[in-house]
Design a protein around this motif. Structure first.
Motif, PDB file in Angstrom:
ATOM      1  N   ARG A 141       1.202  -0.885   0.035  1.00 17.40           N
ATOM      2  CA  ARG A 141       0.136   0.293  -0.257  1.00 17.40           C
ATOM      3  C   ARG A 141       0.667   1.516   0.225  1.00 17.40           C
ATOM      4  N   ALA A 142       2.552   0.832   0.739  1.00 16.90           N
ATOM      5  CA  ALA A 142       3.037   2.375   1.241  1.00 16.90           C
ATOM      6  C   ALA A 142       3.567   2.764  -0.766  1.00 16.90           C
ATOM      7  N   LEU A 143       4.055   1.615  -1.458  1.00 12.61           N
ATOM      8  CA  LEU A 143       4.646   1.672  -2.375  1.00 12.61           C
ATOM      9  C   LEU A 143       2.917   1.822  -3.881  1.00 12.61           C
ATOM     10  N   SER A 144       2.322   1.921  -3.524  1.00 14.40           N
ATOM     11  CA  SER A 144       1.463   2.045  -4.303  1.00 14.40           C
ATOM     12  C   SER A 144       1.423   3.777  -4.173  1.00 14.40           C
ATOM     13  N   ASN A 145       0.552   4.109  -2.887  1.00 12.03           N
ATOM     14  CA  ASN A 145       1.090   5.741  -2.617  1.00 12.03           C
ATOM     15  C   ASN A 145       2.239   6.455  -3.356  1.00 12.03           C
ATOM     16  N   GLY A 146       3.392   5.412  -2.979  1.00 13.51           N
ATOM     17  CA  GLY A 146       4.416   6.333  -3.021  1.00 13.51           C
ATOM     18  C   GLY A 146       4.557   6.894  -4.451  1.00 13.51           C
ATOM     19  N   PHE A 147       4.251   5.574  -5.536  1.00 13.62           N
ATOM     20  CA  PHE A 147       4.871   5.512  -6.760  1.00 13.62           C
ATOM     21  C   PHE A 147       3.824   7.098  -7.694  1.00 13.62           C
ATOM     22  N   GLN A 148       2.697   7.087  -6.557  1.00 16.11           N
ATOM     23  CA  GLN A 148       1.595   8.436  -7.180  1.00 16.11           C
ATOM     24  C   GLN A 148       1.903   9.465  -6.859  1.00 16.11           C
ATOM     25  N   LYS A 149       2.085   9.173  -5.581  1.00 18.33           N
ATOM     26  CA  LYS A 149       3.301  10.665  -5.000  1.00 18.33           C
ATOM     27  C   LYS A 149       4.064  11.225  -6.332  1.00 18.33           C
ATOM     28  N   LEU A 150       5.265   9.514  -6.366  1.00 16.63           N
ATOM     29  CA  LEU A 150       6.473  10.512  -7.100  1.00 16.63           C
ATOM     30  C   LEU A 150       5.803  10.742  -8.939  1.00 16.63           C
ATOM     31  N   GLU A 151       4.656  10.411  -9.192  1.00  9.90           N
ATOM     32  CA  GLU A 151       4.117  11.006 -10.730  1.00  9.90           C
ATOM     33  C   GLU A 151       4.319  12.627 -10.548  1.00  9.90           C
ATOM     34  N   GLN A 178      12.546  13.782  -6.609  1.00 14.75           N
ATOM     35  CA  GLN A 178      11.974  12.523  -6.782  1.00 14.75           C
ATOM     36  C   GLN A 178      13.339  11.820  -6.674  1.00 14.75           C
ATOM     37  N   SER A 179      14.602  11.938  -6.640  1.00 19.26           N
ATOM     38  CA  SER A 179      15.329  11.034  -6.330  1.00 19.26           C
ATOM     39  C   SER A 179      15.135  10.321  -5.132  1.00 19.26           C
ATOM     40  N   ARG A 180      15.095  11.229  -4.398  1.00 19.68           N
ATOM     41  CA  ARG A 180      14.907  10.889  -2.719  1.00 19.68           C
ATOM     42  C   ARG A 180      13.386   9.622  -2.797  1.00 19.68           C
ATOM     43  N   GLN A 181      12.660  10.285  -2.688  1.00 18.59           N
ATOM     44  CA  GLN A 181      11.181   9.281  -3.093  1.00 18.59           C
ATOM     45  C   GLN A 181      11.861   8.022  -3.506  1.00 18.59           C
ATOM     46  N   LEU A 182      12.936   7.703  -5.194  1.00 15.74           N
ATOM     47  CA  LEU A 182      13.207   6.434  -5.358  1.00 15.74           C
ATOM     48  C   LEU A 182      14.112   5.844  -4.391  1.00 15.74           C
ATOM     49  N   GLU A 183      14.631   6.853  -3.482  1.00 15.54           N
ATOM     50  CA  GLU A 183      15.263   5.638  -2.678  1.00 15.54           C
ATOM     51  C   GLU A 183      14.951   5.024  -1.367  1.00 15.54           C
ATOM     52  N   VAL A 239       9.124  -3.412  -9.114  1.00 20.15           N
ATOM     53  CA  VAL A 239      10.547  -3.531  -8.738  1.00 20.15           C
ATOM     54  C   VAL A 239      11.159  -2.756 -10.046  1.00 20.15           C
ATOM     55  N   ALA A 240      10.554  -3.210 -11.500  1.00 17.65           N
ATOM     56  CA  ALA A 240      10.361  -2.790 -12.988  1.00 17.65           C
ATOM     57  C   ALA A 240       9.206  -1.699 -13.075  1.00 17.65           C
ATOM     58  N   LEU A 241       8.724  -0.764 -11.745  1.00 16.22           N
ATOM     59  CA  LEU A 241       8.270   0.606 -12.321  1.00 16.22           C
ATOM     60  C   LEU A 241       9.392   1.408 -11.389  1.00 16.22           C
ATOM     61  N   LYS A 242       9.288   0.747 -10.434  1.00 13.97           N
ATOM     62  CA  LYS A 242      11.149   1.819 -10.298  1.00 13.97           C
ATOM     63  C   LYS A 242      12.007   2.161 -10.894  1.00 13.97           C
ATOM     64  N   LYS A 243      13.020   0.761 -12.059  1.00 12.72           N
ATOM     65  CA  LYS A 243      13.968   0.383 -12.539  1.00 12.72           C
ATOM     66  C   LYS A 243      13.078   1.848 -14.048  1.00 12.72           C
ATOM     67  N   GLN A 244      11.430   1.939 -14.229  1.00 17.09           N
ATOM     68  CA  GLN A 244      11.087   2.695 -15.456  1.00 17.09           C
ATOM     69  C   GLN A 244      11.653   3.679 -14.772  1.00 17.09           C
ATOM     70  N   HIS A 245      11.287   4.304 -13.585  1.00 18.03           N
ATOM     71  CA  HIS A 245      11.289   6.121 -12.972  1.00 18.03           C
ATOM     72  C   HIS A 245      12.260   5.806 -12.892  1.00 18.03           C
ATOM     73  N   GLN A 246      13.501   5.420 -12.946  1.00 19.52           N
ATOM     74  CA  GLN A 246      14.813   5.333 -12.893  1.00 19.52           C
ATOM     75  C   GLN A 246      15.875   5.911 -13.693  1.00 19.52           C
ATOM     76  N   THR A 247      15.104   5.212 -14.649  1.00 19.13           N
ATOM     77  CA  THR A 247      15.482   5.335 -16.452  1.00 19.13           C
ATOM     78  C   THR A 247      15.347   7.111 -16.344  1.00 19.13           C
ATOM     79  N   ASN A 248      13.552   7.377 -16.316  1.00 19.20           N
ATOM     80  CA  ASN A 248      13.582   8.734 -16.879  1.00 19.20           C
ATOM     81  C   ASN A 248      14.790   9.425 -15.911  1.00 19.20           C
ATOM     82  N   LEU A 249      14.577   9.386 -14.738  1.00 20.33           N
ATOM     83  CA  LEU A 249      15.185  10.223 -13.876  1.00 20.33           C
ATOM     84  C   LEU A 249      16.834  10.432 -14.344  1.00 20.33           C
ATOM     85  N   GLU A 250      17.544   9.598 -14.726  1.00 18.27           N
ATOM     86  CA  GLU A 250      18.200   9.766 -15.276  1.00 18.27           C
ATOM     87  C   GLU A 250      18.378  10.235 -16.476  1.00 18.27           C
ATOM     88  N   ASN A 251      17.489  10.313 -17.391  1.00 15.29           N
ATOM     89  CA  ASN A 251      17.475  10.462 -18.758  1.00 15.29           C
ATOM     90  C   ASN A 251      16.355  12.101 -18.415  1.00 15.29           C
TER      91      ASN A 251
END
Length: 261
Positions: A22-32, A40-45, A95-107
């Motif tokens: 539940r926390a992960l779902s809310n966290g990714f919604q907040k990250l958007e 964004q980097s701190r949120q991903l950590e 994990v896959a969603l986190k990698k996508q966000h990480q790639t987008n963040l690096e870009n």
């Protein structure tokens, strides 16, 4: 089926895992909604730490299932196995969603160096893990594998080009080293030739000086002889040059002068 009826430990672990999901779902919604790259980097950590904790709990859940497997009927064991697989699947989706966000963040961080961030992730990032299907997860994983393969190929090409440049540079340096060696040898030969020429010049100078002295002496002797001849011709009775061989008067003339008849 209520897990508390099977094992209180399983029920507790399941509750902790549910809270993390539940926390992960809310966290990714907040990250958007976060626009700042650093936030964004701190949120991903933070989300990554939660996923590590969830992975640890799933392993603990699996160990507990194996411990009580002998006391349960096959239907219960099947349900627990499916429950564990469902947890693993949902965690992998995060994990896959986190990698996508990480790639987008690096870009986004490299946006000033390139034409712009890679496109194609914006639509994927909107998908929440809870709503992603198996096909979407597989497509996401395949896409990430393709991107990884492309990155490896680019790295191989860069390494290959670097090796070629290094080989060419080494060849140029070797040629320049050989050229410098030849130049040094030629300079040594020139220095030796100059030294030898200097010695020859000094020897020729000494020889010329000696020849000049000899010529001067011969000249003086010839001049002296010519002077004596001239004096004898002009004054044949000069007694000072009478006894010089070839210039004295004949012997018969002397007898005639000393004994006349």
């Amino acid at each position: 089926m209520d897990l508390s009826s099977i094992s209180d430990d399983l029920a507790e672990i399941n509750g902790q895992i549910t809270d993390i999901f539940r926390a992960l779902s809310n966290g990714f919604q907040k990250l958007e909604k976060i626009k700042d790259v650093n936030r964004q980097s701190r949120q991903l950590e933070e989300l990554t730490d939660k996923m590590r904790e969830c992975k640890r709990l799933i392993k603990e859940f699996d160990r507990e299932v194996k411990d009580i497997e002998g006391r349960n009927d096959p239907e219960t064991n099947k349900m627990l196995s499916e429950k564990k697989q469902s947890m693993v699947k949902e965690l992998n989706s995060y994990v896959a969603l986190k990698k996508q966000h990480q790639t987008n963040l690096e870009n986004n961080k490299r946006v000033d160096l390139f034409d712009g961030p890679n496109e194609g992730f914006a639509e994927d990032n909107v998908l929440l893990a809870s709503s992603m299907t198996n096909q979407q997860l597989m497509d996401s994983g395949n896409r990430m594998m393709d991107e990884t393969d492309q990155a490896i190929e680019r790295s191989k090409q860069v390494v290959h080009e670097t090796i070629n440049v290094g080989t060419e540079t080494a060849a140029v340096l070797k040629a320049q080293t050989e050229q410098m060696s030849r130049i040094v040898n030629e300079l040594d030969s020139i220095h030796f030739s100059i030294k030898k020429a200097s010695q020859l010049v000094r020897e020729i100078g000494r020889q010329v000086a000696t020849d000049k002295c000899i010529m001067a002496m011969l000249f003086l002797i010839v001049v002296g002889v010519i002077a004596i001849i001239i004096v004898k011709l002009v004054n044949p009775n000069n007694k000072d040059i009478r006894d010089i061989p070839g210039l004295a008067p004949p012997a018969m003339a002397r007898r005639l002068l000393s004994n006349p008849r």
